[in-house]
Structures are given as C-alpha cells and as structure tokens.
Design a protein around this motif. Structure first.
Motif, PDB file in Angstrom:
ATOM      1  N   SER A  31       0.825  -1.212   0.000  1.00  0.00           N
ATOM      2  CA  SER A  31       0.000   0.000   0.000  1.00  0.00           C
ATOM      3  C   SER A  31       0.857   1.258   0.000  1.00  0.00           C
ATOM      4  O   SER A  31       0.415   2.315  -0.462  1.00  0.00           O
ATOM      5  N   SER A  32       2.098   1.177   0.484  1.00  0.00           N
ATOM      6  CA  SER A  32       2.999   2.328   0.430  1.00  0.00           C
ATOM      7  C   SER A  32       3.474   2.593  -1.002  1.00  0.00           C
ATOM      8  O   SER A  32       3.751   3.736  -1.371  1.00  0.00           O
ATOM      9  N   LEU A  33       3.570   1.520  -1.791  1.00  0.00           N
ATOM     10  CA  LEU A  33       4.120   1.668  -3.140  1.00  0.00           C
ATOM     11  C   LEU A  33       3.054   1.711  -4.222  1.00  0.00           C
ATOM     12  O   LEU A  33       3.136   2.523  -5.146  1.00  0.00           O
ATOM     13  N   VAL A  34       2.071   0.836  -4.143  1.00  0.00           N
ATOM     14  CA  VAL A  34       1.067   0.736  -5.206  1.00  0.00           C
ATOM     15  C   VAL A  34      -0.116   1.629  -4.846  1.00  0.00           C
ATOM     16  O   VAL A  34      -0.989   1.252  -4.088  1.00  0.00           O
ATOM     17  N   GLY A  35      -0.118   2.804  -5.386  1.00  0.00           N
ATOM     18  CA  GLY A  35      -1.182   3.757  -5.097  1.00  0.00           C
ATOM     19  C   GLY A  35      -1.065   4.922  -6.041  1.00  0.00           C
ATOM     20  O   GLY A  35      -1.232   4.790  -7.255  1.00  0.00           O
ATOM     21  N   ALA A 143      -6.124  15.687   5.254  1.00  0.00           N
ATOM     22  CA  ALA A 143      -6.635  15.714   6.628  1.00  0.00           C
ATOM     23  C   ALA A 143      -7.323  14.397   6.975  1.00  0.00           C
ATOM     24  O   ALA A 143      -7.186  13.878   8.097  1.00  0.00           O
ATOM     25  N   LEU A 144      -8.029  13.817   6.002  1.00  0.00           N
ATOM     26  CA  LEU A 144      -8.693  12.532   6.218  1.00  0.00           C
ATOM     27  C   LEU A 144      -7.684  11.431   6.514  1.00  0.00           C
ATOM     28  O   LEU A 144      -7.866  10.622   7.437  1.00  0.00           O
ATOM     29  N   SER A 145      -6.601  11.391   5.749  1.00  0.00           N
ATOM     30  CA  SER A 145      -5.580  10.373   5.972  1.00  0.00           C
ATOM     31  C   SER A 145      -4.832  10.611   7.279  1.00  0.00           C
ATOM     32  O   SER A 145      -4.407   9.658   7.945  1.00  0.00           O
ATOM     33  N   ALA A 146      -4.662  11.870   7.646  1.00  0.00           N
ATOM     34  CA  ALA A 146      -4.043  12.168   8.941  1.00  0.00           C
ATOM     35  C   ALA A 146      -4.920  11.633  10.075  1.00  0.00           C
ATOM     36  O   ALA A 146      -4.421  11.038  11.046  1.00  0.00           O
ATOM     37  N   GLN A 160      -6.501  -1.418   6.035  1.00  0.00           N
ATOM     38  CA  GLN A 160      -5.648  -1.398   4.852  1.00  0.00           C
ATOM     39  C   GLN A 160      -5.682  -2.729   4.111  1.00  0.00           C
ATOM     40  O   GLN A 160      -5.710  -2.774   2.880  1.00  0.00           O
ATOM     41  N   THR A 161      -5.679  -3.838   4.867  1.00  0.00           N
ATOM     42  CA  THR A 161      -5.677  -5.164   4.239  1.00  0.00           C
ATOM     43  C   THR A 161      -6.934  -5.378   3.402  1.00  0.00           C
ATOM     44  O   THR A 161      -6.863  -5.786   2.233  1.00  0.00           O
ATOM     45  N   ALA A 292      -1.033   5.036   4.193  1.00  0.00           N
ATOM     46  CA  ALA A 292       0.234   4.404   4.562  1.00  0.00           C
ATOM     47  C   ALA A 292       1.350   5.435   4.696  1.00  0.00           C
ATOM     48  O   ALA A 292       2.172   5.383   5.621  1.00  0.00           O
ATOM     49  N   TRP A 293       1.389   6.400   3.774  1.00  0.00           N
ATOM     50  CA  TRP A 293       2.461   7.392   3.812  1.00  0.00           C
ATOM     51  C   TRP A 293       2.290   8.402   4.941  1.00  0.00           C
ATOM     52  O   TRP A 293       3.270   8.815   5.571  1.00  0.00           O
ATOM     53  N   VAL A 294       1.065   8.794   5.217  1.00  0.00           N
ATOM     54  CA  VAL A 294       0.855   9.721   6.327  1.00  0.00           C
ATOM     55  C   VAL A 294       1.145   9.026   7.655  1.00  0.00           C
ATOM     56  O   VAL A 294       1.672   9.633   8.584  1.00  0.00           O
ATOM     57  N   LEU A 295       0.837   7.733   7.733  1.00  0.00           N
ATOM     58  CA  LEU A 295       1.202   6.977   8.936  1.00  0.00           C
ATOM     59  C   LEU A 295       2.710   6.998   9.127  1.00  0.00           C
ATOM     60  O   LEU A 295       3.202   7.244  10.243  1.00  0.00           O
TER      61      LEU A 295
END
Length: 417
Positions: A31-35, A143-146, A160-161, A292-295
């Motif tokens: 999920s960090s790479l494929v997006g 903001a949503l991902s944060a 995420q899974t 994933a990236w904001v995490l």
C-alpha cells in the motif's frame, strides 16, 4: 536516537508492544508503493520518454529488491521509528543524524500532498468537474488520511488489508479487460525523446518506488523484526514489480491521453461507464496509499520530536503530530496554488531528496560498526544504484541539495546535548 538511553536530557523512550507480523508488513509495503505512483506517474513518464518509459519502470522494478533488502536489514539490525535517520546517525554521528531526520520530515511533508492531489482529481472526475478546485479538495483528503492514523496500527492494518485486496483485484482486472484494446502502434516510435528522456523518466518513476523505507518507520512495533522484514519483502517485491510492469505496459498500449492510468484502461474497455469505475478505483487506491504514507510521516515526526529535533510537544500525543502534519500539508498545497507549481516538479524533488537519504544511509551502514555482512552488501548495491539514478536528476537534485543544506544548517543550530 541510537544513544537515547545515554542522554539524560532526552525524552524517555517507551517501547510499544509488538503488534505487526509478516502479513501486516506486506500490506503496508504494497500500500505504500502501489497507489498514487501507479495512478499518475506512468502518464508523466510517457510525456518524458514516450513508449521507452517502460524501460525506466522495468529497471526500477529490477532494482527494487536491493533497496527493499537494504531497508529490511536496516530495520532488523536496529528497529527505530526514525528509519533512515537512525542509520545515518549510527554511521556518522548525532549532528548528521539530526540533519537527516529533518530532511526526512521535510521530504514527507513536501511529497505526500501529491497523493492528495491525485485523490482530488479522481473525485472531481467522478463529479464531472475536471477543472474544479483541486488543491482545496486535496487538503481535505490529506486531513482525512491524517485522521486515519489515529486508529492505531492494529486497526489500521485491518482496514488497509481489506481495502488493498479489493483494489488490487480491480487493478488486475482493469489490465486484463483492456487487452483487446491494445494497439502495438502506440509503441512506435519507441525512443521518442532519446535515452536522456529515459533517464529523466527513471527519476520521475522512482517516486512510485518510494515506500520500502517508509515501512522502516514501523519497526518498533514489529514482532521479531529480523524475521518479519526479511520474509515480507520476499512477497512484496515481486507483487509490486509485477503490478508496475503490467500496468505500465498496458497503459502505454492503450490509445488516448487520459492521465490517470486506471481510468484510461477501463475507459478504453467500457467507455464513459468504465472511466467512472476507473475513477472510483483510482480514488480508493490513492486513499489507501496516502494512509500508509501519512502513517509513516507521523512516526517520523514523533520520533524527531522525541529526539528534540522538532518541538517536544509533537512527540507526547499522536493527535498533536497529526494536526501539525495536516496543517503542514495544507501549507504546501497552498504554496503550490500560489506559485502555480505542478506536481511533476514536486515528484522529482521528492525522489531526489529520498535518493540523497538513500546514499547517506547506505554510506552510514558501511561506516557503522557491527552492521553485519547482509546489511553491508545491500548497502553497497543501494549506494551504487542511488548514485546512478541521482546523475539523471538535474534540477531536482539541485533543489534537493538546497533543501538538505537548509536542514543541515538547522541541525547545526539546534543543541545536540
């Protein structure tokens, strides 16, 4: 970072209970790479290199394993939420480590909003308003991902899974369904912009392969890091490489100039209805990747605050770091709006900054004591590949060096004891 227990002035480190295993790591890797990268970047590289952009993607797919293995070995050797910065400090000392931590935070802050831009464009496409307010909506998505990071790692991994499995099935289906629409003539002429264009495309496409280091920020909450990271990349690397190669090859073979990959593939198969489905799928992938990236960004910010590189208050509670990141993302998107800067320059600068950090971390691994044969061997390969990629970065490298110099100056002014 590495000598925290020996510094009486530093904030006490609390070690969270390990919660993540191999399966969760594979999910966070993919999920960090494929997006966002697979949605937007193939179109950018096609403009830079024509059909030969596929060579850039294949080269990066093949070089993914050394990068992934390097970061896996790094996390196994010293699990630390500071990620690359912890490795730099281990090899070169506290001040370079602090500069690397600042550069890492700055790179996350500058680069992550591109994902919000992609999400905004997908939403506007669904609403039939492609010329709508992209940047204000992008701020909302960031903001949503944060806010997503406040779910915690265990709950977040479950979400995420489930989302990733559905979206990857849709992505694979889009490629298969587009096969009847492939046109071999789209691949001629192949080297539209020469080998120089391919080199530039490599640097741009490298943004899509950023993420192997992002998962290193979770190392403190991984069960048996040495085993889990090494097993996870055996699954994640071929999944990511195969997806990127297949999706890019399909996108280049489909007629048209639609910039969003999935929308182009499904639109070619089903017309307007397919384009709508593509926008929905693209939006889902973009949100999952942004989460994933904001995490990863929140982990890096809190680790830097714990080290007093950033204000201590940001490390005390997750909400504070989350709010600070959301505001920082809004500021970056506001600056892009005011200056009229497009995301292509942001991608190149972000990729160049990460490549600089790769070089620094790999060199540090060769310098640090007790790193082990596997870590040192992968560090050599990572160092060589990153240096080659940087040679094509051009303006992006100059801007990344300027950013790194500013972080080093700030680190030099901050007390180190």
């Amino acid at each position: 970072m590495t000598d925290l227990l020996q510094r009486p002035d530093a904030a006490p480190r609390t070690t969270p209970r390990p919660a993540l295993g191999v399966r969760a790591l594979v999910v966070f890797y993919v999920s960090s790479l494929v997006g966002t990268g697979i949605l937007l970047v193939p179109g950018l590289t096609e403009r830079q290199a024509g059909p030969a952009a596929l060579l850039a993607w294949l080269a990066l797919a093949l070089s993914s394993y050394p990068f992934a293995r390097f970061f896996a070995e790094m996390s196994a050797w010293r699990p630390d939420a500071s990620g690359l910065a912890a490795m730099v400090e281990a090899g070169f000392g506290r001040r370079p480590g602090r500069a690397a931590a600042l550069l890492l935070v700055a790179t996350y802050v500058i680069g992550n909003p591109v994902m919000g831009i992609v999400s905004a464009r997908c939403l506007l496409g669904l609403l039939g308003q492609p010329d709508g307010p992209v940047y204000p909506i992008a701020i909302g998505f960031m903001a949503l991902s944060a806010a997503f990071t406040l779910l915690g790692l265990t709950a977040g991994a479950r979400v995420q899974t489930a989302a990733l499995l559905v979206l990857l099935l849709g992505l694979g289906g889009a490629v298969v369904l587009a096969v009847p629409r492939f046109d071999a003539g789209e691949y001629t002429p192949f080297l539209t912009h020469g080998w120089g264009g391919v080199g530039i495309a490599v640097v741009t496409a490298f943004f899509s392969f950023l993420g192997w280091e992002n998962v290193s920020t979770l190392a403190e909450q991984v069960d048996d890091p040495a085993r889990s990271y090494r097993r996870a990349i055996r699954w994640a690397v071929p999944i990511v490489g195969l997806l990127y190669a297949a999706v890019t090859a399909a996108y280049l073979a489909v007629p048209g100039d639609e910039p969003v990959v999935i929308t182009a593939l499904l639109g070619a198969s089903f017309g307007d209805g397919g384009a709508i489905a593509g926008d929905l799928l693209a939006l889902g992938l973009a949100v999952v990747a942004t989460n994933a990236w904001v995490l990863g960004a929140t982990r890096v910010v809190r680790a830097a605050a714990r080290e007093r590189i950033l204000p201590r208050a940001l490390g005390d509670r997750p909400v504070r770091a989350t709010v600070a990141l959301a505001l920082a993302y809004a500021a970056v998107l506001g600056a892009l709006t005011v200056t009229g800067t497009g995301e292509e320059l942001v991608l190149v600068v972000t990729s160049s900054a990460f490549l600089l950090l790769y070089v620094a971390a790999a060199a540090a691994a060769l310098r640090a004591r007790g790193t082990g044969r596997a870590l040192r061997a992968t560090a050599v390969v990572t160092l060589l590949i990153a240096a080659v990629f940087l040679s094509f970065a051009g303006t992006g490298l100059l801007l990344a060096l300027f950013l790194a110099a500013g972080c080093a100056a700030l680190a030099g002014r901050t007390p180190t004891s």
